[in-house]
Motif scaffolding. Sequence first.
Motif, PDB file in Angstrom:
ATOM      1  N   ASN A 247      -5.265  11.223  -2.582  1.00 57.55           N
ATOM      2  CA  ASN A 247      -5.617   9.978  -1.905  1.00 57.55           C
ATOM      3  C   ASN A 247      -6.544  10.317  -0.746  1.00 57.55           C
ATOM      4  OD1 ASN A 247      -5.538   7.759  -0.027  1.00 57.55           O
ATOM      5  ND2 ASN A 247      -3.733   6.976  -1.091  1.00 57.55           N
ATOM      6  N   THR A 249      -7.812   8.579   1.658  1.00 57.72           N
ATOM      7  CA  THR A 249      -7.403   8.069   2.960  1.00 57.72           C
ATOM      8  C   THR A 249      -6.331   8.953   3.578  1.00 57.72           C
ATOM      9  OG1 THR A 249      -7.916   5.796   2.319  1.00 57.72           O
ATOM     10  CG2 THR A 249      -6.403   6.097   4.159  1.00 57.72           C
ATOM     11  N   THR A 253      -6.754  11.140   7.058  1.00 53.00           N
ATOM     12  CA  THR A 253      -5.858  10.870   8.188  1.00 53.00           C
ATOM     13  C   THR A 253      -4.964  12.069   8.489  1.00 53.00           C
ATOM     14  OG1 THR A 253      -4.300   9.788   6.667  1.00 53.00           O
ATOM     15  CG2 THR A 253      -5.854   8.382   7.847  1.00 53.00           C
ATOM     16  N   VAL A 364      -3.562   3.323   9.132  1.00 51.30           N
ATOM     17  CA  VAL A 364      -4.360   3.349   7.897  1.00 51.30           C
ATOM     18  C   VAL A 364      -3.590   4.025   6.781  1.00 51.30           C
ATOM     19  CG1 VAL A 364      -6.387   4.385   6.815  1.00 51.30           C
ATOM     20  CG2 VAL A 364      -6.615   3.218   8.992  1.00 51.30           C
ATOM     21  N   SER A 367      -0.674   1.826   5.577  1.00 52.78           N
ATOM     22  CA  SER A 367      -1.110   0.587   4.926  1.00 52.78           C
ATOM     23  C   SER A 367      -1.789   0.821   3.591  1.00 52.78           C
ATOM     24  CB  SER A 367      -2.075  -0.165   5.862  1.00 52.78           C
ATOM     25  OG  SER A 367      -1.455  -0.466   7.089  1.00 52.78           O
ATOM     26  N   SER A 368      -2.087   2.078   3.279  1.00 51.10           N
ATOM     27  CA  SER A 368      -2.785   2.377   2.031  1.00 51.10           C
ATOM     28  C   SER A 368      -1.842   2.575   0.853  1.00 51.10           C
ATOM     29  CB  SER A 368      -3.659   3.632   2.201  1.00 51.10           C
ATOM     30  OG  SER A 368      -2.854   4.776   2.421  1.00 51.10           O
ATOM     31  N   ARG A 374       5.774   4.944   1.453  1.00 55.49           N
ATOM     32  CA  ARG A 374       5.412   4.940   2.870  1.00 55.49           C
ATOM     33  C   ARG A 374       6.131   6.030   3.655  1.00 55.49           C
ATOM     34  NH1 ARG A 374       6.007  -0.606   4.495  1.00 55.49           N
ATOM     35  NH2 ARG A 374       4.055  -0.899   3.367  1.00 55.49           N
ATOM     36  N   PRO A 439     -11.840   4.870   6.374  1.00 59.00           N
ATOM     37  CA  PRO A 439     -12.206   3.531   5.890  1.00 59.00           C
ATOM     38  C   PRO A 439     -12.378   2.567   7.055  1.00 59.00           C
ATOM     39  CG  PRO A 439      -9.861   3.928   5.555  1.00 59.00           C
ATOM     40  CD  PRO A 439     -10.458   5.233   6.016  1.00 59.00           C
ATOM     41  N   VAL A 442      -8.679  -1.670   5.452  1.00 56.54           N
ATOM     42  CA  VAL A 442      -7.736  -1.240   4.423  1.00 56.54           C
ATOM     43  C   VAL A 442      -6.952  -2.443   3.943  1.00 56.54           C
ATOM     44  CG1 VAL A 442      -5.925  -0.662   6.097  1.00 56.54           C
ATOM     45  CG2 VAL A 442      -5.898   0.417   3.850  1.00 56.54           C
ATOM     46  N   GLU A 443      -6.756  -2.508   2.635  1.00 54.40           N
ATOM     47  CA  GLU A 443      -5.996  -3.607   2.025  1.00 54.40           C
ATOM     48  C   GLU A 443      -4.643  -3.077   1.584  1.00 54.40           C
ATOM     49  OE1 GLU A 443      -6.703  -6.734   1.839  1.00 54.40           O
ATOM     50  OE2 GLU A 443      -8.676  -6.547   2.767  1.00 54.40           O
ATOM     51  N   PRO A 444      -3.543  -3.483   2.223  1.00 55.33           N
ATOM     52  CA  PRO A 444      -2.222  -3.011   1.839  1.00 55.33           C
ATOM     53  C   PRO A 444      -1.874  -3.415   0.406  1.00 55.33           C
ATOM     54  CG  PRO A 444      -2.168  -4.141   3.967  1.00 55.33           C
ATOM     55  CD  PRO A 444      -3.512  -4.415   3.356  1.00 55.33           C
TER      56      PRO A 444
END
Length: 448
Positions: A247, A249, A253, A364, A367-368, A374, A439, A442-444
Amino acid sequence: MLSTALVALDSTIVATAIPAIVRDLGGFQQFPWLFSVYLLAQAATVPVNGKLADLFGRKPVMYYGIAVFLAGSVLCALAWSMPVLIAARGLQGLGAGAVQPMGMTVIGDLYSLRERAKVQGYVASVWGMSSVVGPTLGGVFSQLLTWRLIFWVNVPLCLVAAWLLRRFEERVQRGHAPVRLDIAGSVLLTAATTLVVLGLLEGGNAWPWGGWQTPVLFGSAVVLLVGFVLVERRAAQPVLPLWVFGNRTVRVTSAISLLVGALIVGLSSYVPTLGQEVLGATAIVSGFALAAMTLGWPISAAVSGRLYLTVGFRATGLLGVSLALVGSLVLVLVDITGSLWHVALGCFLIGFGMGWVAAPSLVVAQSSVAWGERGVVTATNMFARSVGSAVGVAVFGAMVNAVVGDHPTRLALATGVHRVFAGVLAAVLVMALLELFMPDRVEPPTAG
């Protein structure tokens, strides 16, 4: 909130007491282990605790962390030698490896992306107050009373945190899948990281860098890491699932978090020593200099939520890195044998910048992914920061020890700490490059 205060307080309160601890127990070259062993234990257990939290819920893991942290704090307060104190700090790290990521995971569970912008301000305020109080308390205790009180103060905080947790109703469902703890993966990862830190801290001291021990240690660490990857690919419930590295993202991070960890520990470990042993300031004043960083951090983190919702995550991170870059240049370019206020200014700017880097990057990452992932993602982010701190303190310790040797002098310490500041500047520059890959929005995921 109290769990955040507990970890924040312990992260900063020890630093200003280091000179007093060394005078009492001896072992100047060993003192980086007080940070490294804590961070190693924390790093090794964060992924395991993240997996357990996804399987059984956050609350049981938090109880465990508080209990272990309490036991470690009591042993630290009773320590009669540097090796005993180092071992007790390791036990504290095991507890922190559960407390810190669970607190952040619960926030990700209970609040939406927009709500977290407001909650992040509350968390930042708690972190800020604890982080400002920490260096000050460390200075007061070590200068006017005894350094052992910096560990006794954790006892009532742990007891209150456990009592408050009883009243917390967890809103998430615990998993019901069979539990298969990835013991082999945990052992391999811990052993590899330990060998790296051991080689960095003891190389040039216990043996020359060109000695046979250096290639053996680092070579063994590489072999263990390869074995870790192979084990994780076959594990039913891997301690650090390899999909997180697929991933983008999470990769970005986590890399940022690793550098943040190295930067924090570099300043926290050596700014108080610089103030007391080089500039001749008291422990209390040196604590205020370090508190400048932890004061700037929550101020910016408190408004970071509104900022990244307005201009985006990437722009927020780049603004933060720019401030940290200015602060790093202040530290590198000023005469560190001069005024402690110059050092405090650099620390404040770095801390203010990190408030716009660290918190948004964690949001971020959380939420990804969906709820069921999570805990692992949060643990991965915390794990990266812990590894960055553990390896960072080892690298910075090696840089300082190479100059200072067994008998630290004022000039040698000044030169060594200047090298640390140069390392902090390098970390910030790499962080700036990573922020370009963050990004913007970000769209959860809708499914958990």
